[in-house]
Design an enzyme around this catalytic site. Structure first.
Site, PDB file in Angstrom:
ATOM      1  CG  HIS A 247      -1.573  -1.192   1.559  1.00  0.00           C
ATOM      2  ND1 HIS A 247      -2.800  -1.636   0.930  1.00  0.00           N
ATOM      3  CD2 HIS A 247      -1.287  -2.234   2.422  1.00  0.00           C
ATOM      4  CE1 HIS A 247      -3.209  -2.753   1.473  1.00  0.00           C
ATOM      5  NE2 HIS A 247      -2.498  -3.182   2.352  1.00  0.00           N
ATOM      6  CG  ASP A 248       2.090   2.269   3.829  1.00  0.00           C
ATOM      7  OD1 ASP A 248       0.732   2.709   3.483  1.00  0.00           O
ATOM      8  OD2 ASP A 248       2.463   1.953   4.835  1.00  0.00           O
TER       9      ASP A 248
END
Ligand code: BDR
Ligand code: CA
Length: 318
Positions: A247-248
């Site tokens: 995600h990040d």
């Protein structure tokens, strides 16, 4: 010219990949990392961030420790989210050598306020954990939102949740803070929710390519992503076999190359009350609420180009 970035993290395996991408890609000048309570208690997030930066030879990037609990929820458990394949909690420390560098003496919120006050060049703020530090900066400095030219948030979800059926972890872990951020009037707010990050899955085979780079970043990324694949295979199987969202790192990737994500300009608010829906990002995809859009929301991502970006950067060839 490289874009100045401050990365707010709760490191965390995918945060660690995001830190390496931001620290090593020549299009980003990583001014500092701030840490926040999230995946694990904040002191371990700080330690992991220092470890990862030292491991890739970027111990020069300052790390500022942030807040240790959500803004308003005194009864929320301190989250411990990273699990191994048997469901046990992952050890707090990431599998890279212990840090030799130390956190800064100044706290994250003070650093954020003072840095944006003094800034003479644009700095992009990229929070990829719960939004506690950012909300605290907004509360302490009424001019903070106006001083931040661009904010890219990893969090939220429209079509799927990951911590409850309604909610994504970063928003759920501090919903009041997230509600403040979306209501703050940031000039340019991009939201990278699960809907986009689940379109940019990294597979086990790709992990082997990262490992084969033989660089510290390539090998660490392979270890972190490999761990995520095992956990996802066991607890949250993805559509692509043996794969995981990172995600990040996608949020950081979108700062380097905005065309990696496909966005729509929409209004986003955060539910702070609902028994079943607390922490939900309410994204008005059909303009039913009549409120002016406040965010560019990513619903899509280019998985192949995202992985290429990771591979080139961790090979030292970006
Ligand atoms: C988010 O939650 C955290 O566990 C990850 O680091 C990511 O920021 C995804 O829901
Ligand atoms: Ca995170």
């Amino acid at each position: 010219m490289a874009r100045k970035v401050i990365l707010d993290v709760d490191t965390g395996t995918d945060d660690a990949v995001a830190v390496m991408l931001a620290a090593l890609h020549p299009a980003i000048d990583l001014v500092g990392c701030t840490t926040v309570n999230g995946n694990i208690p904040v002191q371990y997030c700080t330690d992991n961030t220092l470890r990862v930066l030292d491991h890739i030879g970027r111990g020069d990037i300052p790390v500022y420790e942030g807040l240790s609990r959500p803004l308003a929820r005194l009864d929320f458990p301190v989250p411990r989210r990273e699990r191994d394949s048997s469901g046990k909690y992952h050890p707090d420390a990431l599998p890279v050598p212990a840090a030799v560098s130390s956190k800064q003496g100044v706290g994250a919120v003070e650093f954020l306020i003072e840095t944006f006050r003094a800034a003479t060049e644009e700095i992009v703020l990229v929070p990829v954990g719960p939004l506690t530090n950012i909300a605290a900066a907004l509360a302490l400095d009424p001019g903070f939102a106006k001083r931040v030219p661009e904010i890219v948030v990893m969090g939220g979800a429209h079509a799927l949740g990951n911590v409850t059926p309604s909610a994504e972890f970063n928003i759920w872990a501090d919903p009041e803070a997230a509600a403040m951020v979306f209501a703050a009037g940031f000039e340019k707010l991009t939201l990278v929710p699960l809907d986009a990050t689940h379109r940019a899955l990294v597979t086990k085979t790709q992990c082997e390519e990262l490992e084969a780079l033989g660089t510290p970043a390539g090998q660490a990324a392979a270890a972190f992503i490999g761990h995520r694949i095992v956990v996802h295979d066991t607890h949250q199987r993805q559509d692509v076999p043996h794969s995981t969202p990172v995600h990040d790192a996608l949020a950081v990737g979108s700062v380097i190359d905005p065309s990696l994500i496909g966005t729509r300009r929409l209004h986003v608010a955060v539910e702070t009350q609902g028994a079943l829906t607390v922490g939900r990002t309410v994204i008005d995809t059909h303009f039913r609420g009549g409120q002016a859009p406040n965010a560019d929301v990513a619903f899509d991502a280019d998985a192949a180009r995202f992985f290429e970006l990771l591979l080139r950067t961790f090979a030292g060839k970006a």
